[in-house]
Structures are given as C-alpha cells and as structure tokens.
Design an enzyme around this catalytic site. Structure first.
Site, short mmCIF file in Angstrom:
data_model
loop_
_atom_site.label_atom_id
_atom_site.label_comp_id
_atom_site.label_asym_id
_atom_site.label_seq_id
_atom_site.Cartn_x
_atom_site.Cartn_y
_atom_site.Cartn_z
N ASN A 80 1.29 -1.24 0.10
CA ASN A 80 -0.08 0.11 -0.02
C ASN A 80 0.94 1.47 -0.31
O ASN A 80 -0.21 2.07 -0.97
CB ASN A 80 -0.74 0.26 1.60
CG ASN A 80 -0.07 -0.71 2.21
OD1 ASN A 80 0.41 -1.06 2.70
ND2 ASN A 80 -0.49 0.14 3.18
N CYS B 20 2.12 9.05 11.43
CA CYS B 20 2.04 9.82 12.12
C CYS B 20 0.17 10.09 13.32
O CYS B 20 0.17 11.47 13.75
CB CYS B 20 1.96 12.23 10.90
SG CYS B 20 1.23 12.28 9.96
N1 PLP Z 1 -4.92 -4.12 3.89
C1 PLP Z 1 -3.79 -3.21 2.80
C2 PLP Z 1 -3.44 -3.42 1.98
C3 PLP Z 1 -4.43 -2.07 3.13
O1 PLP Z 1 -3.73 -0.78 2.03
C4 PLP Z 1 -5.82 -1.55 3.65
C5 PLP Z 1 -5.91 -0.35 3.60
O2 PLP Z 1 -5.53 0.28 4.00
C6 PLP Z 1 -5.93 -2.94 4.48
C7 PLP Z 1 -5.81 -4.16 4.84
C8 PLP Z 1 -7.05 -2.53 5.23
O3 PLP Z 1 -8.49 -2.12 4.73
P1 PLP Z 1 -9.86 -1.77 5.59
O4 PLP Z 1 -9.82 -0.52 5.51
O5 PLP Z 1 -11.41 -1.96 4.62
O6 PLP Z 1 -10.20 -2.20 6.84
#
Ligand code: PLP
Length: 397
Positions: A154, A328
């Site tokens: 992410n 942060c």
């Molecule tokens: N996994 C990844 C790689 C993410 O980017 C995110 C959210 O940013 C999540 C899990 C969590 O997902 P949710 O916001 O639907 O709980």
C-alpha cells in the site's frame, strides 16, 4: 486549474464511491430494507441481493460464490484469515510466516497471535520492497500452518512474486493467504492462476462503499470463525448483513474489473508524467519501490532534506491531497516501517510522499502539482539545517 478544486492523489487510502454504485445501493436503505434472515418478500429480496453481489465478487476474482464470505472490510478479512487458520490448525503447529512490509491489519494480528503462543517469522524484503521466494522456502518448517504475503504494497506499490510463493506453500501443504486490498481494480486478480487459499479484499479501495469487504476461502480450506453469533454467511460470519454496502461492493467490483485495463493505462500515464516532471524540476529525489513491478497508480518518492508532513501541509493548502510514509496518525512520527525495511535511511524515509492516482485525475491536475510542488520543496529546504549542511559541504569541495 484554479488551485481551489481538490486534486485528490490518495486513492490508496480510499476512493470515492462511484455515482452509479451509490445509485444501486440507495433502494436498500429504506425501500428494500428487509432483514435477509426473515422470510417475507422484502427479506427474500435482500437475500437475493446479497447472493447476487457474492456472485459478482466471485466472478471478478475467478472464484465460486460458495468461496466468498462477506466481511466489514480488509482489516476483518485479514484478521479472520490469520487468526482463523492459526487456531484451526493449532494441532499441526504454531508457526506463521509473513513479511515485514505487510499492512498493520496483518502485522498487528500476527503480534496478537505471538502473545497467544504462536511463533511468527517476519521475512525481510530487498531494496525494492520485494520478498524472496527462496527466503520463504527456507523459513518453512513442519510447524508452519500459515503464510501471509500481500499482493501489492500500500505504500510503495511493489508487487510480490505471489504465484511462486503460493506454489512453494502448496507443495509443503501450508495455507497461503494474500492481502489483495490494493490490487483489485488495478491489476488482474485470479485466485486460481495465483494458487492462493485465502484472499482479502476491501470495497472502498475500488470505488465501492467503506465498511465492507470479502474473504475468499478456497473450497476445502479449514478456518475457525472470527465473529460469533447468528447464522449469517452460512454460519461462518455472524451479524445482520450490511445490505447497501454489500450491493455496492458487488456493483463496484464488477465495474472495476470491467475497466481495469483502461484504468491501469490512465493512471500509469499520469503517474509517469508526474514522476518525470518531479525529477526534472527538483533535485535530490529518489523513487521508493520497484521501478517496474509496482501498482500502475503508485508513486512514492523521498525528497531529501525535507519532512513529508511539512510538504503535505503545504500541498493541502494548495488543494492537493497526498500522503506520507510516516505514521503521523499514531502521534509517534516514526518513519514508515515499509521504507525502513527497504533499507531507506530514516531522514529519507521522513521525507517521503506517496501519490496514488485514480480515474478522475487529469493531465491538467498533474501539471498543477508540478507547478506547486517545486516551490514548496524549495521553501522548506531553505529552512532545513540538513540542507544548509549539505550546501556548505558542497561549497567546501
Ligand atoms: N490491507 C491493505 C494493504 C490496505 O491498504 C488496507 C487499507 O488501507 C487494509 C488492509 C485495511 O482495509 P480496510 O480499510 O477495508 O479495513
């Protein structure tokens, strides 16, 4: 471009729900509001709506509808996959393998299991944020019950050698989970081609509503329940269903997959323009993540001698929403665990910005960012003691 219209470059954080998705959700708030566990007509309509959304999700990832379980989002899917498999296979062993660059939904869940007697191996990554399949192979033991490696990161967008990792696990009879939350809609996701056992997804990352997601559980894979209560989701996940959300997720995933090629081309063109524009105009910038094997809409750069947060605040004042690698929100201002794991120096990790592009971004918006960012960096560097030291060292030479 007036500078007042929002230039939203944080699609990895969340996406707006597409208007056509909102439209199909609306009747389920107050017209077709029946509880799907009841037996009268509007209740049956709700049940039908859930099953048709389940089919849409299944089709999008090449699964069968019986393999799709609806959850409240990516976090719950990750928790369920990891805790559910760990507890279900405890008799076989207590070892779990994951990577150091996972989302906290995975890392904190593994830390929770460590407090409950499980051993967790955190695989390192290379300078691009990539896990090594041979390191995974070396870490497997007879005690290993689960491996969880994300499909796309992410923060830096790096794509993992997932099919290879899944194959290694399959050969050793170990369950393989992937967090594909960032991948759906940006790159093809086919559970059969990947050979995964469990896969998490989240609707708000692909222009669907927030608070809804799904876990793919391959037929025959055993998993303890996480949420206990009523008989919903074939007695696997209790709680009255979020029907508008589920209907929205179904419509959104169908929409995302049908336009995925065009979407990827669009965001990648703009992303590449943004990157070349930045390095043409600003010195001391480095790309974080893999130069090719990464999500098409992700650009993560470190700007030496400046703080990511300061850049973000200035960009926000100019109507540009982006993100930084520092945690942060936790109040700690710790640099990103992902960038640190990639061996990026703490000062560079602190100076990172993440731009994640989406379908409504335009060339004009990118040009606006390219006009806005260089003077921001220049102003901040003018106040940076690190930059002053650097300039002095150049003068001495
Ligand atoms: N996994 C990844 C790689 C993410 O980017 C995110 C959210 O940013 C999540 C899990 C969590 O997902 P949710 O916001 O639907 O709980």
């Amino acid at each position: 471009m007036t500078g007042r219209e929002l230039v939203y470059l944080d699609h990895a954080a969340t996406t707006p729900t597409a208007p056509e998705v909102v439209k199909v959700m609306l009747p389920y708030f107050n017209e077709r509001f029946g509880n799907p566990s009841s037996i009268y007509r509007i209740a049956r309509e709700s049940r039908k709506a859930i099953e048709s959304a389940r089919e849409q999700v299944a089709r999008a990832i090449n699964a069968s509808p019986e393999e799709i379980f609806i959850t409240s989002g990516g976090t719950e899917s990750d928790n369920w996959a990891i805790i559910g498999s760990a507890f279900s296979h405890r008799k076989k062993g207590n070892h779990i393998i994951t990577s150091v660059i996972e989302h906290h939904a995975v890392l904190h869940t593994c830390a929770y299991l460590e407090r409950h007697g499980f051993d967790v191996t955190y695989l390192p990554v290379d300078q691009y944020g990539m896990v090594s399949p041979s390191a995974l192979e070396g870490a497997l033991s007879d005690e290993t019950v689960l491996v969880s490696i994300m499909m796309a990161n992410n923060e830096v967008g790096t794509l993992q050698p997932l099919a290879e990792c899944a194959r290694i696990c399959r050969e050793r009879g170990v369950i393989f989970h992937t967090d594909a939350v960032q991948a759906i809609g940006s790159i093809p996701v086919d559970v059969k081609a990947l050979g995964v056992d469990l896969l998490s997804l989240s609707s708000h990352k692909f222009y669907g509503p927030k608070g809804v997601g799904a876990l793919f559980v391959k037929g025959g894979v055993r998993l303890d329940n996480l949420i206990h209560g009523g008989a919903q989701e074939r007695k696997r996940r209790a709680g009255t269903e979020n029907i508008p959300g589920i209907v929205g997720m179904g419509a959104a995933i169908e929409r995302a997959v049908s336009r995925q090629d065009a979407y990827a081309r669009h965001v990648q063109t703009l992303r590449d323009r943004l990157y070349t524009g930045i390095v043409d105009r600003i010195e001391h910038v480095r790309l974080n993540g893999h130069p090719e094997k990464r999500l098409p809409g992700n650009l993560n750069c470190s700007f030496e001698f400046v703080e990511g947060e300061s850049m973000l605040l200035h960009l926000d004042q100019a109507g540009i929403a982006a993100s930084t690698g520092s945690a942060c929100t936790s109040g700690s201002l710790e640099p990103s665990h992902v960038l640190m794991a990639m061996g990026i120096e703490s000062t560079n990790a602190h100076g990172s910005l993440r731009f994640t592009l989406g379908e409504s971004n335009t060339e004009e918006q990118i040009e606006y960012v390219l006009e806005t960012l260089p003077p921001v960096v220049e102003r901040l560097r003018a106040f940076s003691p690190l930059y002053a030291d650097y300039r002095r060292s150049c003068d001495v030479q």
